[in-house]
Design an enzyme around this catalytic site. Structure first.
Site, mmCIF file in Angstrom:
data_model
loop_
_atom_site.group_PDB
_atom_site.id
_atom_site.type_symbol
_atom_site.label_atom_id
_atom_site.label_comp_id
_atom_site.label_asym_id
_atom_site.label_seq_id
_atom_site.Cartn_x
_atom_site.Cartn_y
_atom_site.Cartn_z
ATOM 1 C CB CYS A 1 38.930 34.407 37.558
ATOM 2 S SG CYS A 1 39.609 33.568 36.092
ATOM 3 C CD GLU B 1 38.452 37.883 36.097
ATOM 4 O OE1 GLU B 1 39.343 38.231 36.889
ATOM 5 O OE2 GLU B 1 38.429 36.760 35.543
ATOM 6 C CE LYS C 1 41.431 36.788 39.934
ATOM 7 N NZ LYS C 1 41.632 37.010 38.474
#
Length: 292
Positions: A170, A59, A129
């Protein structure tokens, strides 16, 4: 499985019952150009020296992970410099490449986006995301992605041979429903470019990876940047791959590292037969669905 409005599915080919995967825990560099050059060099090593078929980057590897820097470093996808570099190295080496994440600008909005590239350098898709990280533990970590970023609203899966791979980023891994939906979509390998913080990382990083793998009878990979204590936000490191039993197959530590692991794809059907939790769900009592 019928069509889903917010689902993007792409198909690509690869044969064999094992897949050699490389996770590259990259260190940061002062400039985007240097970071891109380093990433390309590490991908070459993973393929030419280690024989990787699928390479995964972490990331926010090409710019500072900072709410104040996201817009400054944002690019259009797939037309920006980072996309061009990822496409070029994938085509040069004839591999599949999960290009980690970097800030994307689209229509004045900024997204934390992961791109996927095929062996001819073709752009296979992007995942934005979905769950934006927000944390405020005084003296430990304070960060707010929603202050700058816009959340995504599409799932992304693609195929290598018979293996369907899903992408998260994440904070997405903290939501068990996210992994469960990917499981419903046929995902057997869920990949999260992940820059966990150093406070929650030791407590939760491996635990979440093992839980998502075990709960869904799938392989799970978390690819972190290397730890850099000179940054305002310090990534945890410890990139990890887990198997469908919830066992850790390999794990990095804090420094720049390349993890290379052969995934035994035969294990997927074996586990589904031996402990058939996926077909024993009480769908007459509960269910989880993608919103249309």
């Amino acid at each position: 499985m019928g069509p889903v409005k917010r689902l993007l599915i792409l198909s690509i080919r690869m044969t064999g019952k094992t897949l050699r995967v490389a996770l590259i825990q990259l260190s940061g560099f002062p400039t985007k150009r240097e970071a891109i050059a380093n990433a390309q060099n590490q991908v070459r090593i993973a393929v030419k020296e280690k024989g990787a078929q699928l390479v995964i980057l972490p990331e926010c590897w090409n710019s500072t992970y900072s709410a104040g820097e996201f817009r400054k470093n944002a690019e259009q996808i797939p037309n920006g410099d980072t996309s061009a570099a990822l496409s070029k190295i994938a085509a040069e080496l004839g591999i599949y490449l999960i290009g980690g994440t970097f800030p994307e600008e689209d229509g004045g909005r900024i997204y934390n986006t992961c791109t996927v590239w095929g062996p001819k350098g073709e752009f296979l898709g992007k995942y934005r995301k979905m769950h934006l990280f927000e944390m405020d533990i005084p003296g430990k970590c304070t960060f707010s992605e929603p202050s700058t970023l816009t959340p995504g609203n599409q799932f992304l899966t693609f195929m290598i041979g018979d293996l369907r791979i899903g992408i998260g980023i994440c904070y997405d891994q903290r939501f068990a429903e996210f992994a469960a939906i990917n499981r419903q979509l046929g995902v057997d390998f869920l990949v999260f470019p992940s820059a966990f913080d150093t406070y929650t990382g030791p407590m939760h990083f491996e635990l979440i990876a093992r839980a998502r793998a075990l709960d869904n009878s799938m392989f799970v990979a978390l690819c972190s940047p290397a730890r850099d204590t000179t940054q305002d936000y310090v990534a945890y490191g410890y990139s990890t791959i887990c198997d469908p039993w919830g066992r850790v197959l390999c794990c990095a530590q804090e420094k720049p590292t390349m993890l290379v692991q052969d995934l035994d794809l035969n294990m997927l059907n074996e586990i589904k037969t031996q402990i058939p939790v996926l077909r024993q769900k009480r769908l007459d009592m509960y269910e989880l669905n993608v919103k249309k």
